[in-house]
Design a protein around this motif. Structure first.
Motif, PDB file in Angstrom:
ATOM      1  N   GLY A 173       0.828  -1.192   0.000  1.00  0.00           N
ATOM      2  CA  GLY A 173       0.000   0.000   0.000  1.00  0.00           C
ATOM      3  C   GLY A 173       0.870   1.251   0.000  1.00  0.00           C
ATOM      4  N   SER A 174       0.307   2.351  -0.474  1.00  0.00           N
ATOM      5  CA  SER A 174       1.051   3.598  -0.579  1.00  0.00           C
ATOM      6  C   SER A 174       0.125   4.779  -0.323  1.00  0.00           C
ATOM      7  N   VAL A 175       0.713   5.900   0.093  1.00  0.00           N
ATOM      8  CA  VAL A 175      -0.086   7.094   0.388  1.00  0.00           C
ATOM      9  C   VAL A 175      -0.630   7.772  -0.862  1.00  0.00           C
ATOM     10  N   HIS A 176      -0.236   7.311  -2.047  1.00  0.00           N
ATOM     11  CA  HIS A 176      -0.748   7.979  -3.256  1.00  0.00           C
ATOM     12  C   HIS A 176      -1.484   7.022  -4.193  1.00  0.00           C
ATOM     13  N   ILE A 177      -1.923   5.846  -3.671  1.00  0.00           N
ATOM     14  CA  ILE A 177      -2.698   4.909  -4.484  1.00  0.00           C
ATOM     15  C   ILE A 177      -4.010   4.576  -3.784  1.00  0.00           C
ATOM     16  N   GLY A 178      -5.110   4.736  -4.509  1.00  0.00           N
ATOM     17  CA  GLY A 178      -6.439   4.362  -4.045  1.00  0.00           C
ATOM     18  C   GLY A 178      -7.123   3.529  -5.122  1.00  0.00           C
ATOM     19  N   PHE A 179      -8.445   3.615  -5.204  1.00  0.00           N
ATOM     20  CA  PHE A 179      -9.156   2.819  -6.213  1.00  0.00           C
ATOM     21  C   PHE A 179     -10.612   3.242  -6.299  1.00  0.00           C
ATOM     22  N   ARG A 180     -11.270   2.767  -7.350  1.00  0.00           N
ATOM     23  CA  ARG A 180     -12.732   2.800  -7.464  1.00  0.00           C
ATOM     24  C   ARG A 180     -13.157   1.484  -8.095  1.00  0.00           C
ATOM     25  N   THR A 181     -14.445   1.155  -7.978  1.00  0.00           N
ATOM     26  CA  THR A 181     -14.919  -0.151  -8.432  1.00  0.00           C
ATOM     27  C   THR A 181     -15.793  -0.016  -9.676  1.00  0.00           C
TER      28      THR A 181
END
Length: 262
Positions: free
Chosen positions: A245-253
């Motif tokens: 995990g990283s502070v600049h990676i997220g997601f959407r579904t």
């Protein structure tokens, strides 16, 4: 969620990074996609309902944090205490940040959330079709990075990594939906956080940062500066270490189901 109709879409760019080339077209079937990146609030609901523990929380795995004033190696460090509950591992937590995108999630954490909802992560082609909203410009909004001097995505202004001036109104993460939506009503398709996709990074396209099993991440983040990577664009792509995990990676579904006409 917003409906993305089936059709042919532009992928890639011939004008920026080598891994984005060549510019090409592909047909993409219709699908539904989250209007915003998944937030701390939404991910917290999942955790409370299921008792799920993220990779970062298991046995102190931690994740990648960025703080130029306190870390070495260009601002990056591996923090054993960082997790989605405390993205920078500094004890500040996420109180009052319910509407910021959830970060510090490995790829399997994002998949677990999506599957809980009966959904999936987008393919790279689905993600780029959604970001472009039927267009083929270099940025979500056109071909200029800041039309009329207006910043239309959360990214880094100033010399990276020395100083972010915050000319767009934010230094670091911004709550979802603070910048104008694209033509499909989707927010933050570029900037704020990179987003996990379901696609493996092709081994033949190995670049710095690639590790076996890496997944494609799309869209750039709050750390994308014009003098550095300039990747807050639909065509931008990078390999993300799926285990970290990283502070600049997220997601959407996404949800692959019939469209509104059905």
């Amino acid at each position: 969620m917003a409906w993305v109709a089936p059709g042919e879409t532009t992928l890639g760019s011939d004008h920026f990074q080598p891994e984005e080339r060549p510019r090409r077209t592909a047909f993409v079937e219709g699908f539904w996609i989250d209007r915003t990146e998944v937030t701390n609030e939404a991910f917290g609901m999942f955790v409370r309902a299921t008792g799920y523990k993220t990779v970062a929380e298991r046995e102190g795995a931690g994740g990648a944090v960025f703080a130029p004033e306190t870390t070495t190696g260009g601002g990056w460090a591996l923090s054993p205490t960082a997790s989605w509950r405390d993205p920078f591992g500094d004890g500040e937590g996420i109180a009052g940040r319910d509407l910021e995108p959830v970060v510090l999630l490995a790829h399997e954490d994002a998949m677990a959330y999506a599957q809980w909802l009966g959904r999936d992560l987008p393919t790279e082609a689905e993600w780029e079709r959604a970001a472009r909203a039927g267009g083929d410009s270099e940025y979500v909004w056109g071909d200029e990075p800041a039309p009329g001097g207006r910043r239309l995505a959360n990214h880094w202004q100033g010399p990276f990594p020395a100083a972010d001036t915050g000319d767009d109104g934010y230094t670091g993460l911004a709550p979802v939906g603070c910048f104008p939506a694209n033509g499909l009503g989707l927010f933050d398709m570029t900037g704020n956080v990179w987003e996990w996709t379901g696609d493996l990074w092709p081994e033949a396209a190995a670049i710095p940062g690639w590790v076996p099993g890496a997944r494609v991440i799309k869209g750039g983040s709050w750390m994308c500066a014009d003098n550095y990577c300039h990747r807050y664009r639909p065509a931008a792509r990078q390999p993300g270490d799926a285990s970290l995990g990283s502070v600049h990676i997220g997601f959407r579904t996404v949800l692959r189901a019939p469209g509104p006409q059905a």
